[in-house]
Design a protein around this motif. Structure first.
Motif, PDB file in Angstrom:
ATOM      1  N   MET A   1       0.839  -1.198   0.000  1.00  0.00           N
ATOM      2  CA  MET A   1       0.000   0.000   0.000  1.00  0.00           C
ATOM      3  C   MET A   1       0.871   1.244   0.000  1.00  0.00           C
ATOM      4  N   LYS A   2       0.512   2.224  -0.823  1.00  0.00           N
ATOM      5  CA  LYS A   2       1.207   3.499  -0.825  1.00  0.00           C
ATOM      6  C   LYS A   2       0.839   4.282   0.422  1.00  0.00           C
ATOM      7  N   CYS A   3       1.785   5.023   0.962  1.00  0.00           N
ATOM      8  CA  CYS A   3       1.492   5.838   2.130  1.00  0.00           C
ATOM      9  C   CYS A   3       2.292   7.135   2.072  1.00  0.00           C
ATOM     10  N   LEU A   4       1.929   8.072   2.941  1.00  0.00           N
ATOM     11  CA  LEU A   4       2.573   9.366   3.014  1.00  0.00           C
ATOM     12  C   LEU A   4       3.310   9.484   4.342  1.00  0.00           C
ATOM     13  N   GLU A   5       4.514  10.026   4.301  1.00  0.00           N
ATOM     14  CA  GLU A   5       5.275  10.309   5.514  1.00  0.00           C
ATOM     15  C   GLU A   5       5.138  11.792   5.829  1.00  0.00           C
ATOM     16  N   LEU A   6       4.618  12.095   7.013  1.00  0.00           N
ATOM     17  CA  LEU A   6       4.400  13.474   7.435  1.00  0.00           C
ATOM     18  C   LEU A   6       5.293  13.807   8.619  1.00  0.00           C
ATOM     19  N   PRO A  91       1.632  20.521   6.653  1.00  0.00           N
ATOM     20  CA  PRO A  91       2.572  20.692   5.535  1.00  0.00           C
ATOM     21  C   PRO A  91       2.560  19.497   4.584  1.00  0.00           C
ATOM     22  N   GLU A  92       3.065  19.693   3.395  1.00  0.00           N
ATOM     23  CA  GLU A  92       3.099  18.624   2.396  1.00  0.00           C
ATOM     24  C   GLU A  92       3.935  17.444   2.897  1.00  0.00           C
ATOM     25  N   PRO A  93       3.694  16.248   2.371  1.00  0.00           N
ATOM     26  CA  PRO A  93       4.427  15.057   2.835  1.00  0.00           C
ATOM     27  C   PRO A  93       5.928  15.193   2.609  1.00  0.00           C
ATOM     28  N   LEU A  94       6.677  14.571   3.516  1.00  0.00           N
ATOM     29  CA  LEU A  94       8.119  14.490   3.330  1.00  0.00           C
ATOM     30  C   LEU A  94       8.455  13.596   2.148  1.00  0.00           C
ATOM     31  N   ARG A  95       7.704  12.515   2.018  1.00  0.00           N
ATOM     32  CA  ARG A  95       7.902  11.589   0.905  1.00  0.00           C
ATOM     33  C   ARG A  95       6.707  10.651   0.800  1.00  0.00           C
ATOM     34  N   ARG A  96       6.641   9.988  -0.347  1.00  0.00           N
ATOM     35  CA  ARG A  96       5.622   8.972  -0.609  1.00  0.00           C
ATOM     36  C   ARG A  96       6.345   7.640  -0.720  1.00  0.00           C
ATOM     37  N   MET A  97       5.813   6.603  -0.098  1.00  0.00           N
ATOM     38  CA  MET A  97       6.549   5.348  -0.006  1.00  0.00           C
ATOM     39  C   MET A  97       5.587   4.186   0.134  1.00  0.00           C
ATOM     40  N   GLU A  98       6.136   2.974   0.012  1.00  0.00           N
ATOM     41  CA  GLU A  98       5.370   1.765   0.255  1.00  0.00           C
ATOM     42  C   GLU A  98       5.283   1.521   1.765  1.00  0.00           C
ATOM     43  N   ALA A  99       4.132   1.035   2.204  1.00  0.00           N
ATOM     44  CA  ALA A  99       3.959   0.788   3.632  1.00  0.00           C
ATOM     45  C   ALA A  99       4.996  -0.188   4.173  1.00  0.00           C
ATOM     46  N   GLU A 100       5.417  -1.139   3.347  1.00  0.00           N
ATOM     47  CA  GLU A 100       6.390  -2.130   3.818  1.00  0.00           C
ATOM     48  C   GLU A 100       7.753  -1.529   4.082  1.00  0.00           C
ATOM     49  N   ASP A 101       8.000  -0.317   3.587  1.00  0.00           N
ATOM     50  CA  ASP A 101       9.291   0.330   3.797  1.00  0.00           C
ATOM     51  C   ASP A 101       9.289   1.326   4.955  1.00  0.00           C
ATOM     52  N   ILE A 102       8.191   1.420   5.689  1.00  0.00           N
ATOM     53  CA  ILE A 102       8.144   2.332   6.835  1.00  0.00           C
ATOM     54  C   ILE A 102       9.153   1.873   7.887  1.00  0.00           C
ATOM     55  N   PRO A 103      10.008   2.769   8.357  1.00  0.00           N
ATOM     56  CA  PRO A 103      11.041   2.370   9.333  1.00  0.00           C
ATOM     57  C   PRO A 103      10.504   2.340  10.756  1.00  0.00           C
ATOM     58  N   TRP A 104       9.632   1.378  11.040  1.00  0.00           N
ATOM     59  CA  TRP A 104       8.996   1.317  12.354  1.00  0.00           C
ATOM     60  C   TRP A 104      10.023   1.198  13.479  1.00  0.00           C
ATOM     61  N   SER A 105      11.162   0.605  13.194  1.00  0.00           N
ATOM     62  CA  SER A 105      12.148   0.364  14.252  1.00  0.00           C
ATOM     63  C   SER A 105      13.134   1.507  14.424  1.00  0.00           C
ATOM     64  N   ALA A 106      12.973   2.578  13.646  1.00  0.00           N
ATOM     65  CA  ALA A 106      13.917   3.694  13.739  1.00  0.00           C
ATOM     66  C   ALA A 106      13.899   4.293  15.145  1.00  0.00           C
ATOM     67  N   VAL A 107      15.076   4.608  15.651  1.00  0.00           N
ATOM     68  CA  VAL A 107      15.212   5.139  17.008  1.00  0.00           C
ATOM     69  C   VAL A 107      15.015   6.649  16.984  1.00  0.00           C
ATOM     70  N   LEU A 108      14.184   7.152  17.885  1.00  0.00           N
ATOM     71  CA  LEU A 108      13.930   8.584  17.990  1.00  0.00           C
ATOM     72  C   LEU A 108      14.665   9.159  19.198  1.00  0.00           C
ATOM     73  N   PRO A 109      15.073  10.428  19.115  1.00  0.00           N
ATOM     74  CA  PRO A 109      15.750  11.055  20.262  1.00  0.00           C
ATOM     75  C   PRO A 109      14.812  11.112  21.461  1.00  0.00           C
ATOM     76  N   GLN A 110      15.377  10.880  22.634  1.00  0.00           N
ATOM     77  CA  GLN A 110      14.597  10.960  23.860  1.00  0.00           C
ATOM     78  C   GLN A 110      14.639  12.396  24.375  1.00  0.00           C
ATOM     79  N   GLY A 111      13.464  12.951  24.647  1.00  0.00           N
ATOM     80  CA  GLY A 111      13.408  14.322  25.139  1.00  0.00           C
ATOM     81  C   GLY A 111      13.990  14.453  26.543  1.00  0.00           C
TER      82      GLY A 111
END
Length: 289
Positions: A1-6, A91-111
């Motif tokens: 599935m196509k998806c949008l990264e915001l 704002p407009e999407p950062l990019r358009r991508m396939e859902a299977e390529d979403i980086p769910w495991s990407a580490v985010l900075p801790q506040g």
């Protein structure tokens, strides 16, 4: 599935929500405006074009039209069509991508409590495809009900429900079958989060996940930017930061608690991650309490 990264924050802001039954022969108008238009078809079909791309939104499907693009109906409804629509600003999407390529495991900075600005984050929404209507419809109906009787006391609740809607749409993307590399990355993260304070051994990782270590490393790095050892070190230093803030343990004791027996090596890792020594970090953090 196509998806949008915001990019978030800020979160998307709800403009309006509604539902209707389009009569036989109805057709979407042609327009271009600075908002997202989420169309969900419960029954029937809508025929849409976004710039040069045509879509047929059928029972149980959705289409997310993007701001600044030209939207138009390509043909009239051939049967009564029940639809929901949600308009929101962002704002407009950062990019358009396939859902299977979403980086769910990407580490985010801790506040930290000294931060003055939130860290950059992302969210994901489906562009076009099947929608989990059994989950979405009760929420959409409640949103429509509040919007019709709109008053000050409902404004915050309506925005909260809108965020719940976005979360459901993103969660549905996460439940869809993904690529094998993404699945392995998530399994690797899960394993490392359970065993981060134990001695790191590549052989045990191979045995647990049934893949060669080099392959595991490539998959994890693709979605997190880290090797397995780097990810473990990230988890260890994150826990060490908590211990330095909230306990009176010595630096050596903290190092041992997070699975790093050598205080000097722990100090180097900590400095690489934070830019300061463990002692300096403790002093700074405690001065903010």
């Amino acid at each position: 599935m196509k998806c949008l990264e915001l990019a978030i924050p800020p979160l998307p802001s709800l403009l309006t929500v509604g539902r209707a039954v389009w009569a036989l022969g109805s057709r979407h108008q042609t327009r271009s405006f600075d908002a997202y238009d989420l169309i969900l078809v419960k029954k029937g079909a809508m025929y849409m074009r976004e710039d040069d791309t045509e879509y047929v939104i059928q029972d149980g499907q959705l289409l997310l039209l993007e701001p600044g693009r030209t939207h138009s109906g390509t043909q009239a409804c051939s049967e009564p069509t029940a639809v929901y629509w949600v308009h929101f600003r962002h704002p407009e999407p950062l990019r358009r991508m396939e859902a299977e390529d979403i980086p769910w495991s990407a580490v985010l900075p801790q506040g930290q409590d000294s931060d003055e600005h939130p860290a950059e984050q992302t969210m994901y929404l489906p562009k076009f495809g099947d929608a989990p209507f059994h989950l979405l419809q009760p929420l959409l109906d409640r949103m429509v009900e509040l919007h019709r009787g709109f008053a000050v006391e409902q404004s915050l609740k309506l925005q909260v429900l809108f965020c719940d809607l976005l979360e459901l749409l993103q969660a549905d993307l996460g439940r869809r079958p993904g690529s094998r590399s993404a699945a392995l990355a998530r399994e690797t993260v899960s394993y490392l989060q359970r065993s981060w304070n134990e001695p790191f051994r590549s052989e045990e990782l191979e045995e647990a996940l049934h893949f060669q270590f080099d392959h595991i490393t490539r998959c994890l790095k693709k979605y997190t930017g880290m090797t397995p050892l780097q990810y473990v070190q990230h988890l260890r230093i994150s826990q060490a930061m908590v211990l330095l803030e909230q306990t009176s343990l010595t630096v050596q004791e903290v190092a041992e608690q997070v699975g790093i027996p050598s205080a000097s090596f722990f100090g180097r890792l900590f400095r690489d991650r934070t830019g300061i020594s463990p002692g300096q970090y403790r002093q700074r953090r405690q001065s903010h309490l």
